[in-house]
Design an enzyme around this catalytic site. Structure first.
Site, short mmCIF file in Angstrom:
data_model
loop_
_atom_site.label_atom_id
_atom_site.label_comp_id
_atom_site.label_asym_id
_atom_site.label_seq_id
_atom_site.Cartn_x
_atom_site.Cartn_y
_atom_site.Cartn_z
N GLY A 155 0.96 -1.14 -0.02
CA GLY A 155 0.07 -0.19 -0.05
C GLY A 155 0.98 1.31 -0.02
O GLY A 155 0.36 2.36 0.03
N CYS A 156 2.08 1.17 -0.09
CA CYS A 156 3.04 2.18 -0.20
C CYS A 156 3.64 2.48 -1.51
O CYS A 156 3.80 1.54 -2.33
CB CYS A 156 4.21 2.01 1.04
SG CYS A 156 3.78 2.10 2.51
N GLN A 157 3.60 3.83 -1.92
CA GLN A 157 4.16 4.10 -3.20
C GLN A 157 5.63 3.85 -3.26
O GLN A 157 6.00 3.50 -4.36
CB GLN A 157 4.00 5.68 -3.48
CG GLN A 157 4.31 6.21 -4.97
CD GLN A 157 3.85 7.60 -4.92
OE1 GLN A 157 3.76 8.31 -3.93
NE2 GLN A 157 3.92 8.26 -6.14
#
Length: 144
Positions: A57-59
């Site tokens: 869920g992290c860029q």
């Protein structure tokens, strides 16, 4: 006051982060401070940068390792992006070296509001920050 020790013995507290960010008039200067916080973090050992520690869920790529010592969570973190590593340092001020109960009781939303953080992050960065917090809270829940 909530204080977190990193392996270099430098203390950073939630109160310090809030106060220090308040000194800066512009968000450009605040971002520089956050990046500097990240630079003070020790490098995560390469063997801890594994898929099971990767935060979804992290860029950017973000790794969080949670160990426990004497009932307190010991967080080791890293990212491939300077600003994200700084955001991890902001999160560590709230959660590192705390008991699982303390981690779960801490009002991270109010902390982020006091910093004005979520208003100044892109939606994808904000989602990534929330994913980091969720990962640490999930680890705390497992240890109750």
């Amino acid at each position: 006051m909530t204080t977190s020790q990193n392996p270099f013995g430098v203390s950073i507290s939630v109160d310090d982060v809030i106060e220090n960010l308040g000194f800066f008039d512009s968000w450009e200067d605040r971002y520089r401070y956050i990046i500097d916080l990240g630079r003070e973090l020790p490098e995560m050992p390469i063997e801890l940068r594994s898929d099971d520690r990767l935060v979804r869920g992290c860029q950017s790529q973000v790794w969080i390792d949670v160990a426990e010592s004497e009932g307190r969570l010991q967080l080791t973190v890293d990212s491939d992006a300077f600003i994200v590593k700084g955001l991890l340092a902001v999160v560590l001020a709230a959660f590192n070296n705390k008991t699982a109960s303390e981690v779960l009781a801490f009002d991270i939303s109010t902390y982020f509001e006091e910093l004005g953080l979520m208003r100044h992050l892109s939606p994808t960065r904000g989602n990534g920050l929330q994913a980091m917090v969720t990962r640490i809270r999930d680890e705390a829940t497992r240890r109750l």
